[in-house]
Scaffold this motif. Sequence first.
Motif, PDB file in Angstrom:
ATOM      1  N   THR A  27       0.602  -1.293  -0.155  1.00  0.00           N
ATOM      2  CA  THR A  27      -0.180   0.396  -0.345  1.00  0.00           C
ATOM      3  C   THR A  27       1.044   1.476   0.626  1.00  0.00           C
ATOM      4  N   SER A  28       0.838   2.016  -1.133  1.00  0.00           N
ATOM      5  CA  SER A  28       1.441   3.108  -0.520  1.00  0.00           C
ATOM      6  C   SER A  28       0.870   4.621  -0.077  1.00  0.00           C
ATOM      7  N   VAL A  29       1.360   5.613   0.250  1.00  0.00           N
ATOM      8  CA  VAL A  29       0.817   6.579   1.938  1.00  0.00           C
ATOM      9  C   VAL A  29       1.552   7.353   1.630  1.00  0.00           C
ATOM     10  N   ALA A  30       0.520   8.266   1.839  1.00  0.00           N
ATOM     11  CA  ALA A  30       1.553   9.678   1.746  1.00  0.00           C
ATOM     12  C   ALA A  30       1.162  10.223   2.707  1.00  0.00           C
TER      13      ALA A  30
ATOM     14  N   SER B 122       5.352  -1.006   8.899  1.00  0.00           N
ATOM     15  CA  SER B 122       3.910  -1.484   8.512  1.00  0.00           C
ATOM     16  C   SER B 122       4.094  -2.309   7.258  1.00  0.00           C
ATOM     17  N   GLY B 123       5.146  -1.652   6.385  1.00  0.00           N
ATOM     18  CA  GLY B 123       5.575  -2.446   5.431  1.00  0.00           C
ATOM     19  C   GLY B 123       4.895  -1.485   4.140  1.00  0.00           C
ATOM     20  N   ALA B 124       4.757  -0.477   4.581  1.00  0.00           N
ATOM     21  CA  ALA B 124       3.706   0.396   3.411  1.00  0.00           C
ATOM     22  C   ALA B 124       4.884   1.656   2.731  1.00  0.00           C
ATOM     23  N   THR B 125       4.180   1.414   1.850  1.00  0.00           N
ATOM     24  CA  THR B 125       5.829   3.023   0.513  1.00  0.00           C
ATOM     25  C   THR B 125       5.281   4.055   0.361  1.00  0.00           C
ATOM     26  N   LEU B 126       5.984   4.901   1.247  1.00  0.00           N
ATOM     27  CA  LEU B 126       5.688   6.209   1.923  1.00  0.00           C
ATOM     28  C   LEU B 126       6.425   6.765   0.056  1.00  0.00           C
ATOM     29  N   THR B 127       5.117   7.696   0.256  1.00  0.00           N
ATOM     30  CA  THR B 127       5.119   8.150  -1.302  1.00  0.00           C
ATOM     31  C   THR B 127       5.451   9.452  -1.219  1.00  0.00           C
TER      32      THR B 127
END
Length: 267
Positions: free
Chosen positions: A92-95, A117-122
Motif C-alpha cells: 500500500t502506498s501512503v502519503a 507496517s510495510g507501507a510505501t511512503l510516497t
Amino acid sequence: MPDLRYHVVSLISVFLALAVGVLLGIAMADNGLLDEQLRAQVSDIRADLEGQRARIAEKDERIAALEERAAEDDAMLAGISEAVISDRLEGTSVALVLGPYADEGTGEALQDSLALSGATLTSVTKLEPPEPTTLEASTPEEQYAEEAADILAPYAPTGDVASAGPDAVVFLGGGNPPPEASNALADAETAMFRVWEGANVRVVGAEASGDGRSQIPQYDDLGIPSVDNADRPAGRAALILLAAGAAADGAYGTKPTASDPFPPVPG
C-alpha cells in the motif's frame, strides 16, 4: 532534582532555626538557661518536621514506583502495537501530510510506524500556514486544494518508472495554532480533504493527545476516520489499521470525542 516540596521544607527549617534562636536568646537573657517547657516545644517542632520529611520521602517512593510501572506498561504496549501493525500495509502506498502546527515528534513516530507496517511512503509533506487572501494571492482554500492535488501526483520510487499516486493519505493535524488563524485553517484543510476524497483516496486523520486544537469534530463531520493519540503506540497502531481499511471507521483514542479507545483487531 528537588521539587517544590523540598524547597518548602527547607524554608520551614530556616524559619524554625530563627524562631529557636530568638526563644533561646530570650530564655538566656532571663535566666541564662533554657527551661523545660521551651525544650519540649522545640522537641515537638523537630518531631513534626521529621515526620513531614518522612511522609514526603514515602510519597516520592510511591511516585517512583508508579513511574517505573508506567514505563514497563508503555514498553509492553509498544511491543503489542508493533505486532499488530507489522506488514499490515504491505503493498500500500501512503502519503504523510503534516499540518502547519502538527507535533513534529509525532510526525517522526508516524514515519517509523508506516515503515514497520510495510507501507510505501510516497511523500512526506509539511504544510505552511495558508496565506491571507490578496489581489495577488489565491484564497486559503485554493492554496491547500492545489497542495492536495500535488500530493496525489504520481511518484517515481525507483529509476524513472512512474507509479500511481498514493492509495491513502495520513494527515497529522492538531497542534496549537494562533486563535485568529483557526477558522481560515479549518476551511483550507476541509478543501484539501475534499480533493483527496474526490480522488477516491482513503484519508485518515490524526492528532497528538496533548494538542490544544482538536480536529476530531472536523474529521467526524467529513466522515474521516481518526485517532486522537497518535503520539502513543496504541494510537499509531489504530491509525495503521484504519489506513489499511482493516478496522471499522470511527474516532479512536482517549479524548472525550473518541467513540472507542481502539478499533477491533481483525483476525
